[in-house]
Design a protein around this motif. Structure first.
Motif, PDB file in Angstrom:
ATOM      1  N   ASP A 160      15.945 -17.444  41.793  1.00 21.12           N
ATOM      2  CA  ASP A 160      14.813 -17.405  42.911  1.00 21.12           C
ATOM      3  C   ASP A 160      15.121 -18.454  44.219  1.00 21.12           C
ATOM      4  O   ASP A 160      14.864 -17.931  45.272  1.00 21.12           O
ATOM      5  N   HIS A 161      15.638 -19.584  43.584  1.00 16.31           N
ATOM      6  CA  HIS A 161      16.028 -20.492  44.753  1.00 16.31           C
ATOM      7  C   HIS A 161      17.692 -20.482  44.821  1.00 16.31           C
ATOM      8  O   HIS A 161      18.499 -20.473  43.900  1.00 16.31           O
ATOM      9  N   VAL A 162      18.209 -20.724  45.870  1.00 19.85           N
ATOM     10  CA  VAL A 162      19.498 -20.512  46.303  1.00 19.85           C
ATOM     11  C   VAL A 162      20.112 -21.611  45.448  1.00 19.85           C
ATOM     12  O   VAL A 162      19.617 -22.713  45.383  1.00 19.85           O
ATOM     13  N   ALA A 163      21.338 -21.293  44.644  1.00 17.13           N
ATOM     14  CA  ALA A 163      22.031 -22.327  43.935  1.00 17.13           C
ATOM     15  C   ALA A 163      23.467 -22.166  44.258  1.00 17.13           C
ATOM     16  O   ALA A 163      24.417 -23.241  43.834  1.00 17.13           O
ATOM     17  N   GLY A 164      23.918 -21.282  44.818  1.00 15.28           N
ATOM     18  CA  GLY A 164      25.409 -21.330  45.104  1.00 15.28           C
ATOM     19  C   GLY A 164      25.652 -20.319  46.308  1.00 15.28           C
ATOM     20  O   GLY A 164      25.048 -19.681  46.701  1.00 15.28           O
ATOM     21  N   ALA A 165      27.038 -20.390  46.558  1.00 17.57           N
ATOM     22  CA  ALA A 165      27.596 -19.534  47.486  1.00 17.57           C
ATOM     23  C   ALA A 165      28.669 -18.841  47.173  1.00 17.57           C
ATOM     24  O   ALA A 165      29.766 -19.503  46.802  1.00 17.57           O
ATOM     25  N   GLU A 166      29.218 -17.576  47.415  1.00 15.00           N
ATOM     26  CA  GLU A 166      30.603 -16.917  47.390  1.00 15.00           C
ATOM     27  C   GLU A 166      30.952 -16.769  48.629  1.00 15.00           C
ATOM     28  O   GLU A 166      30.496 -16.009  49.481  1.00 15.00           O
ATOM     29  N   LEU A 167      32.195 -17.251  48.886  1.00 11.15           N
ATOM     30  CA  LEU A 167      32.911 -16.703  50.177  1.00 11.15           C
ATOM     31  C   LEU A 167      34.012 -15.827  50.093  1.00 11.15           C
ATOM     32  O   LEU A 167      34.235 -15.403  49.248  1.00 11.15           O
ATOM     33  N   THR A 168      34.285 -15.607  51.431  1.00 12.81           N
ATOM     34  CA  THR A 168      35.385 -14.386  51.509  1.00 12.81           C
ATOM     35  C   THR A 168      36.602 -14.584  51.080  1.00 12.81           C
ATOM     36  O   THR A 168      37.554 -13.916  50.762  1.00 12.81           O
ATOM     37  N   ASP A 169      37.108 -16.131  51.021  1.00 14.88           N
ATOM     38  CA  ASP A 169      38.279 -16.500  50.336  1.00 14.88           C
ATOM     39  C   ASP A 169      38.545 -16.877  48.781  1.00 14.88           C
ATOM     40  O   ASP A 169      39.214 -16.977  48.411  1.00 14.88           O
ATOM     41  N   GLY A 170      37.067 -16.043  48.134  1.00 12.57           N
ATOM     42  CA  GLY A 170      36.940 -16.292  46.866  1.00 12.57           C
ATOM     43  C   GLY A 170      36.365 -17.560  46.219  1.00 12.57           C
ATOM     44  O   GLY A 170      36.225 -17.328  45.128  1.00 12.57           O
ATOM     45  N   THR A 171      36.246 -18.554  47.036  1.00 12.17           N
ATOM     46  CA  THR A 171      35.616 -19.838  46.715  1.00 12.17           C
ATOM     47  C   THR A 171      34.221 -19.623  46.288  1.00 12.17           C
ATOM     48  O   THR A 171      33.553 -18.755  46.753  1.00 12.17           O
TER      49      THR A 171
END
Length: 403
Positions: free
Chosen positions: A216-227
């Motif tokens: 429901d609340h943002v907890a993470g991010a996936e980046l284009t370099d796989g991070t």
């Protein structure tokens, strides 16, 4: 009695109505704003206000009493749904119809947001454009929290600087090859990259966002370099869009804003536009200027012309940004630059001078107010000193104004 209605109670709208009275216009004036507060400064929202160094009342461009004292009807918390050009009327929220003789669109702009399918609708994902945005995100700026800034433009970098000052852990992701790529030369990007990294900001360039994650609340991010990053909240600073909805409905806008002539008129002789939402002519090009200076100057020219003048608008672009203890001041537009020359001062004082072949067109000055003013005056006077003089520490810069 002539009735001027101004839609949009931001910097441009407030400047327009004040200038009308200053020009001796004695007709009826109505200023309509969608927000519940009187016109205020927006630049401090991502800086001093977010830091807690500026109270809300200090944001106000003028005391609310100013409008009544100058016989300006201020309609706050009011939205306009339609322009009826044939009847010279607008339709307000609740169905109220308001007639005008002259209509001014100072509707500004709004921030680009992330699509919902990549997490743009999660709680804890913020944009920075108005007072409500700043108030909504302020509680998240708590020491120790992890912030992801999406976009390495001025808004994003200003938010990163504020967060770092408040003790947060900050990462900035920029899809382009470098921060500030759209608006500045590599030399200026290098300066601010080093500035932010020296304060502990994790700057990641050439890296895009795949998605934000969380229930429901943002907890993470996936980046284009796989991070994958663990975060507590995110600030999105990926540009703004001119607010042309009303103009679109009546055929007054183009691909990049409301189209105006040299005097601020649209193709309808009784409808004008100024500020972020409006185009202007700059050295033979039709552009939009997103700046406080343009909002004020263009709106005041519109007011002069409504009051009976026939004054063309000649843009004199200038911008600024505050990050940490650095004050960036920009004069001119670097469109089409071919070369950049660096003038260094003591410590962190430096200025970058943009030339189109042999013509000076813009200056970025970091903690260098003196050379910013000299550069601005040179550009406005059409003077272009030899680059060798600019880069020579022995040059009397003020003397260049006499050349």
């Amino acid at each position: 009695m002539t009735h001027v209605v101004v839609i949009g109670a931001g910097q441009a709208g407030a400047s327009c109505v004040a200038k009308l009275r200053a020009e001796g216009f004695d007709g009826q004036i109505t200023l309509i704003g969608a927000e519940p507060v009187p016109p205020y400064q927006r630049p401090p929202l991502s800086k001093a206000y977010l830091l807690g160094d500026m109270a809300e009342e200090r944001l106000y461009l003028r005391p609310e009493a100013f409008y009544a004292e100058h016989d300006i009807t201020l309609r706050l918390n009011t939205r306009v749904f339609e322009i009826a050009r044939g009847e010279k009327a607008i339709v307000l929220s609740g169905g109220e119809i308001l007639n005008y003789d002259e209509l001014v669109l100072t509707t500004g702009s709004y921030p680009r947001s992330l699509p919902n399918n990549i997490g743009g609708n999660l709680k804890g994902v913020f944009t920075v454009r108005d007072l409500a945005d700043a108030d909504a995100m302020a509680p998240a700026f708590t020491a120790g929290k992890r912030l992801l800034v999406i976009g390495g433009g001025y808004i994003g970098l200003e938010a990163a600087a504020v967060a770092t000052k408040l003790g947060l852990q900050v990462a900035v992701v920029e899809m382009a090859d470098r921060i500030l790529q759209r608006v500045a030369a590599p030399e200026t990007s290098d300066y601010f990259r080093e500035l932010h990294r020296s304060h502990g900001v994790d700057i990641r360039e050439g890296v895009g966002l795949v998605r934000l994650t969380g229930e429901d609340h943002v907890a993470g991010a996936e980046l284009t370099d796989g991070t994958r990053l663990d975060i507590d909240f995110a600030v999105v600073g990926v540009g703004i869009i001119p607010a042309t909805g009303l103009a679109d409905m009546v055929g007054l806008s183009g691909d990049n804003g409301i189209i105006t002539d040299d005097y601020g008129r649209t193709s309808d002789p009784h409808i004008w536009a100024a500020g972020d939402c409006a185009t202007c002519n700059f050295e033979g090009q039709t552009i939009r200027l997103e700046s406080v200076g343009n909002a004020i100057d263009q709106a005041e020219v519109v007011a002069v012309n409504i009051a009976g003048g026939e004054q063309p608008y000649v843009p004199k672009p200038w911008f600024w940004s505050d990050q940490y203890d650095c004050k960036l001041q920009i004069a001119g537009l670097n469109l089409g630059y071919t070369d950049v020359y660096v003038r260094k001062g003591d410590g962190d004082v430096v200025s970058h001078w943009y030339y189109n072949k042999d013509r000076l067109i813009a200056v970025d000055a970091m903690n260098d107010a003196r050379n910013y003013m000299i550069g601005k005056r040179l550009i406005e006077a059409g003077k272009s000193p030899a680059p060798a003089l600019i880069t020579d520490p022995a040059t009397d810069m003020k003397g260049l104004l006499k050349g």
